[in-house]
Enzyme design. Structure first.
Site, short mmCIF file in Angstrom:
data_model
loop_
_atom_site.label_atom_id
_atom_site.label_comp_id
_atom_site.label_asym_id
_atom_site.label_seq_id
_atom_site.Cartn_x
_atom_site.Cartn_y
_atom_site.Cartn_z
CB SER A 143 -0.88 0.02 1.25
OG SER A 143 -1.44 1.31 1.46
CE1 TYR A 156 -4.23 -2.62 5.18
CE2 TYR A 156 -3.77 -0.33 4.64
CZ TYR A 156 -4.08 -1.61 4.24
OH TYR A 156 -4.24 -1.90 2.90
N1 LIG Z 1 -8.64 -1.04 -1.69
C1 LIG Z 1 -7.69 -0.21 -1.28
O1 LIG Z 1 -7.89 1.02 -1.12
C2 LIG Z 1 -6.29 -0.74 -1.03
C3 LIG Z 1 -5.24 0.16 -0.99
C4 LIG Z 1 -3.96 -0.32 -0.74
C5 LIG Z 1 -3.74 -1.68 -0.57
N2 LIG Z 1 -4.80 -2.54 -0.61
C6 LIG Z 1 -4.53 -3.96 -0.39
O2 LIG Z 1 -5.06 -4.71 -1.46
C7 LIG Z 1 -5.27 -6.06 -1.05
C8 LIG Z 1 -6.62 -6.55 -1.57
O3 LIG Z 1 -7.65 -5.84 -0.94
P1 LIG Z 1 -8.92 -5.28 -1.70
O4 LIG Z 1 -8.82 -3.81 -1.68
O5 LIG Z 1 -9.10 -5.97 -2.99
O6 LIG Z 1 -10.07 -5.65 -0.65
P2 LIG Z 1 -11.19 -6.77 -0.63
O7 LIG Z 1 -12.11 -6.62 -1.80
O8 LIG Z 1 -11.77 -6.69 0.74
O9 LIG Z 1 -10.39 -8.12 -0.82
C9 LIG Z 1 -9.74 -8.76 0.25
C10 LIG Z 1 -9.58 -10.22 -0.14
O10 LIG Z 1 -8.89 -10.88 0.93
C11 LIG Z 1 -9.65 -12.03 1.30
N3 LIG Z 1 -9.49 -12.28 2.72
C12 LIG Z 1 -9.85 -11.48 3.75
N4 LIG Z 1 -9.58 -12.08 4.92
C13 LIG Z 1 -9.06 -13.30 4.61
C14 LIG Z 1 -8.61 -14.39 5.37
N5 LIG Z 1 -8.64 -14.39 6.72
N6 LIG Z 1 -8.12 -15.48 4.74
C15 LIG Z 1 -8.09 -15.53 3.38
N7 LIG Z 1 -8.51 -14.51 2.60
C16 LIG Z 1 -8.99 -13.42 3.22
C17 LIG Z 1 -11.08 -11.69 0.97
O11 LIG Z 1 -11.87 -12.85 0.68
P3 LIG Z 1 -12.77 -13.68 1.72
O12 LIG Z 1 -13.58 -12.69 2.50
O13 LIG Z 1 -13.56 -14.57 0.80
O14 LIG Z 1 -11.81 -14.45 2.55
C18 LIG Z 1 -10.90 -10.92 -0.34
O15 LIG Z 1 -10.79 -11.81 -1.41
C19 LIG Z 1 -5.13 -6.05 0.49
O16 LIG Z 1 -3.89 -6.58 0.85
C20 LIG Z 1 -5.20 -4.57 0.83
O17 LIG Z 1 -4.51 -4.27 2.02
C21 LIG Z 1 -6.07 -2.11 -0.86
#
Ligand SMILES: NC(=O)c1ccc[n+]([C@@H]2O[C@H](COP(=O)([O-])OP(=O)(O)OC[C@H]3O[C@@H](n4cnc5c(N)ncnc54)[C@H](OP(=O)(O)O)[C@@H]3O)[C@@H](O)[C@H]2O)c1
Length: 271
Positions: A143, A156
């Protein structure tokens, strides 16, 4: 997408939604077989069925809670044993926990398990095999908060700083042996993570919010351009290069046999 072997199977964590599901779509479109990991089995199966049908690739689902030692061990075992897997995308992550003084310690531990321990263990499981065969790739979704803890409170950002440093160390160890490594540093991206952590992305300034398709396409372009660190929204890579150069310039002075002069006078006066 891999410059060395476009037919490598990719294992993507957090593939049931958001950034992970978008990577799955793009990689399937490029002909990669996939292994999709997340907790929500029904969602993974629906995505797998669509991708297999649309792109004629093989898509397995491996439901797992990556905060659970037992579930994680099953994914590690798959990474060790399945020689078709040549690309690991450590994407699963969670935000939240709240201010440091009032944060729920159990929730913080869960976040560290998911954001730090899981990518470390999964990378450790696949790395010996990738190094031995001399090609493959590991992509870590960190991030921009790795660089800017002041922008979003709590722990975080620290988990994401770990992932950035881990990726830089991994690059140093593995790149000479043909293993490509990338840390992706997204800014605010429209996914479920905001609602999942109790936030509302629609209250954030629109000019700071990127759509997930654009973020993943940029990250993949950065990978193909050979970047080790990709910041999709950063207009000028010279800014990252300058930041990194300033960091590296500290190097010769970070460990010496004498304390800096500015720390000496007080000690001498107290003695
Ligand atoms: N969106 C943003 O603004 C942003 C910015 C910077 C970085 N990121 C990073 O991007 C990555 C993806 O996040 P996203 O934004 O795409 O959010 P998201 O839509 O909430 O996706 C998170 C994914 O992680 C899975 N997950 C959550 N808890 C889990 C667990 N205990 N075991 C296995 N899988 C788990 C969820 O699936 P299930 O619920 O089915 O397990 C989902 O597939 C993360 O590492 C996040 O920190 C996001």
């Amino acid at each position: 997408m891999s410059p060395t072997n476009p037919r490598d199977t990719a294992l993507i964590t957090g593939a049931s939604s958001g950034i992970g599901a978008t990577y799955a779509d793009r990689l399937a479109r490029h002909g990669h077989d996939l292994v999709l990991v997340a907790r929500d089995k029904a969602r993974l199966e629906a995505l797998a069925e669509r991708l297999a049908r649309e792109y004629e690739v093989k898509v397995d689902v491996l439901p797992a809670d990556l905060t659970s030692t037992q579930d994680r061990a099953r994914v590690e075992q798959r990474l060790r044993a399945d020689v078709s897997i040549g690309m690991l995308i450590n994407n699963a992550g969670m935000a939240g926990g709240g201010p440091l003084a009032t944060a729920d310690a159990d929730l913080l531990e869960q976040m560290i398990q998911l954001n730090v321990v899981a990518p470390t263990r999964l990378t450790g499981a696949i790395l010996p095999r990738l190094l031995a065969r001399g090609h493959g790739s590991v992509i870590n979704i960190a991030s921009v908060l790795a660089l800017a803890p002041e922008m979003f409170g709590g722990s975080y950002s620290a988990t994401k700083a770990y992932l950035l440093n881990y990726t830089l160390a991994l690059h140093k160890e593995a790149s000479a042996q043909g293993v490509r490594v990338q840390a992706v540093l997204p800014g605010i991206t429209r996914t479920e993570i905001w609602a999942r952590s109790g936030g509302d992305i629609n209250t954030l300034p629109a000019h700071m919010v990127m759509e997930v398709d654009e973020m993943v396409d940029a990250a993949m372009a950065g990978f193909l351009q050979g970047e080790v660190v990709t910041i999709p929204s950063l207009p000028d890579t010279a800014d990252w290069d300058a930041y990194n150069a300033a960091r590296l310039k500290l190097g010769p002075n970070l460990s010496r046999n004498r304390a800096a002069d500015r720390y000496k006078s007080d000690i001498a006066e107290d003695a």
